[in-house]
Design a protein around this motif. Structure first.
Motif, PDB file in Angstrom:
ATOM      1  N   THR A 198     -24.616  68.086 147.795  1.00  0.00           N
ATOM      2  CA  THR A 198     -25.831  68.833 148.101  1.00  0.00           C
ATOM      3  C   THR A 198     -25.960  69.066 149.599  1.00  0.00           C
ATOM      4  O   THR A 198     -26.323  70.165 150.035  1.00  0.00           O
ATOM      5  CB  THR A 198     -27.075  68.091 147.574  1.00  0.00           C
ATOM      6  OG1 THR A 198     -26.924  67.862 146.180  1.00  0.00           O
ATOM      7  CG2 THR A 198     -28.341  68.872 147.833  1.00  0.00           C
ATOM      8  N   ILE A 199     -25.657  68.051 150.382  1.00  0.00           N
ATOM      9  CA  ILE A 199     -25.725  68.188 151.837  1.00  0.00           C
ATOM     10  C   ILE A 199     -24.708  69.215 152.326  1.00  0.00           C
ATOM     11  O   ILE A 199     -25.015  70.042 153.195  1.00  0.00           O
ATOM     12  CB  ILE A 199     -25.530  66.821 152.527  1.00  0.00           C
ATOM     13  CG1 ILE A 199     -26.740  65.939 152.235  1.00  0.00           C
ATOM     14  CG2 ILE A 199     -25.317  66.986 154.023  1.00  0.00           C
ATOM     15  CD1 ILE A 199     -26.629  64.531 152.728  1.00  0.00           C
ATOM     16  N   LEU A 200     -23.499  69.216 151.749  1.00  0.00           N
ATOM     17  CA  LEU A 200     -22.498  70.223 152.113  1.00  0.00           C
ATOM     18  C   LEU A 200     -22.940  71.627 151.724  1.00  0.00           C
ATOM     19  O   LEU A 200     -22.686  72.593 152.443  1.00  0.00           O
ATOM     20  CB  LEU A 200     -21.151  69.885 151.473  1.00  0.00           C
ATOM     21  CG  LEU A 200     -20.424  68.676 152.051  1.00  0.00           C
ATOM     22  CD1 LEU A 200     -19.176  68.364 151.244  1.00  0.00           C
ATOM     23  CD2 LEU A 200     -20.078  68.895 153.504  1.00  0.00           C
ATOM     24  N   THR A 201     -23.620  71.737 150.596  1.00  0.00           N
ATOM     25  CA  THR A 201     -24.135  73.044 150.161  1.00  0.00           C
ATOM     26  C   THR A 201     -25.209  73.536 151.117  1.00  0.00           C
ATOM     27  O   THR A 201     -25.217  74.706 151.507  1.00  0.00           O
ATOM     28  CB  THR A 201     -24.692  72.947 148.727  1.00  0.00           C
ATOM     29  OG1 THR A 201     -23.660  72.490 147.863  1.00  0.00           O
ATOM     30  CG2 THR A 201     -25.215  74.274 148.246  1.00  0.00           C
ATOM     31  N   VAL A 202     -26.118  72.657 151.517  1.00  0.00           N
ATOM     32  CA  VAL A 202     -27.162  73.018 152.475  1.00  0.00           C
ATOM     33  C   VAL A 202     -26.521  73.432 153.801  1.00  0.00           C
ATOM     34  O   VAL A 202     -26.920  74.437 154.409  1.00  0.00           O
ATOM     35  CB  VAL A 202     -28.153  71.847 152.674  1.00  0.00           C
ATOM     36  CG1 VAL A 202     -29.067  72.101 153.860  1.00  0.00           C
ATOM     37  CG2 VAL A 202     -28.960  71.613 151.415  1.00  0.00           C
ATOM     38  N   THR A 203     -25.524  72.686 154.242  1.00  0.00           N
ATOM     39  CA  THR A 203     -24.811  73.007 155.469  1.00  0.00           C
ATOM     40  C   THR A 203     -24.187  74.398 155.386  1.00  0.00           C
ATOM     41  O   THR A 203     -24.276  75.193 156.322  1.00  0.00           O
ATOM     42  CB  THR A 203     -23.709  71.964 155.743  1.00  0.00           C
ATOM     43  OG1 THR A 203     -24.306  70.678 155.824  1.00  0.00           O
ATOM     44  CG2 THR A 203     -22.977  72.257 157.035  1.00  0.00           C
TER      45      THR A 203
END
Length: 162
Positions: A57-62
């Motif tokens: 999820t953090i990679l997607t937000v990034t």
């Protein structure tokens, strides 16, 4: 060219080269510098969530933050370059101006993306080149529409001259 048009052209070209410099600086950073730059933005967005987010999820937000940044910068590049070109070369063939501006915007988009193959921790993606180009053209089209409206209003105010 009137005095106000000269000032507007200078401001447009200055903004164009400033945005181009920002795009180049961000594009030509290595992978670790890019991660360090985006970390505060990602932490700000993900820090507002009550639960712990997964790495995916953090990679997607990034990813979406980076794409939004690219979109805004290339939109500003196309808008400011379009304003500058239309103000400086407005009496010439509009189709030729549009084709030249699009060629330059594609060249900038391709160059900034292709150079990433020489930078450690970065990768080349033609899809991202096309995305930057599409937003730059959208910025140019917005500038062309506003320029057209401004010219029509000026012609009406001037009694059909101009």
């Amino acid at each position: 060219m009137e005095r106000i048009e000269k000032y507007a052209a200078v401001i447009s070209w200055t903004l164009f080269f400033l945005v181009l410099a920002v795009i180049c600086v961000l594009s030509f950073q290595n992978g670790s510098a890019t991660k360090a730059l985006e970390k505060p933005f990602v932490d700000g967005v993900t820090g507002t969530v009550d639960r712990k987010l997964s790495t995916e999820t953090i990679l997607t937000v990034t990813f979406y933050i980076r794409q939004a940044g690219r979109a805004v910068l290339f939109l500003a590049l196309g808008f400011s370059g379009g304003n500058g070109a239309l103000l400086c070369f407005g009496k010439r063939n509009r189709t030729a101006i549009g084709a030249a501006v699009c060629a330059v915007l594609f060249g900038i988009s391709y160059f900034t993306e292709k150079m990433k193959i020489f930078i450690e921790g970065r990768h080349y993606a033609f899809a991202e080149c096309l995305e930057g180009f599409a937003f730059a053209v959208l910025g140019y089209l917005c500038a062309a529409c506003l320029f057209g409206v401004w010219k029509r209003k000026r012609q009406k105010a001037g009694g059909g001259q101009g």
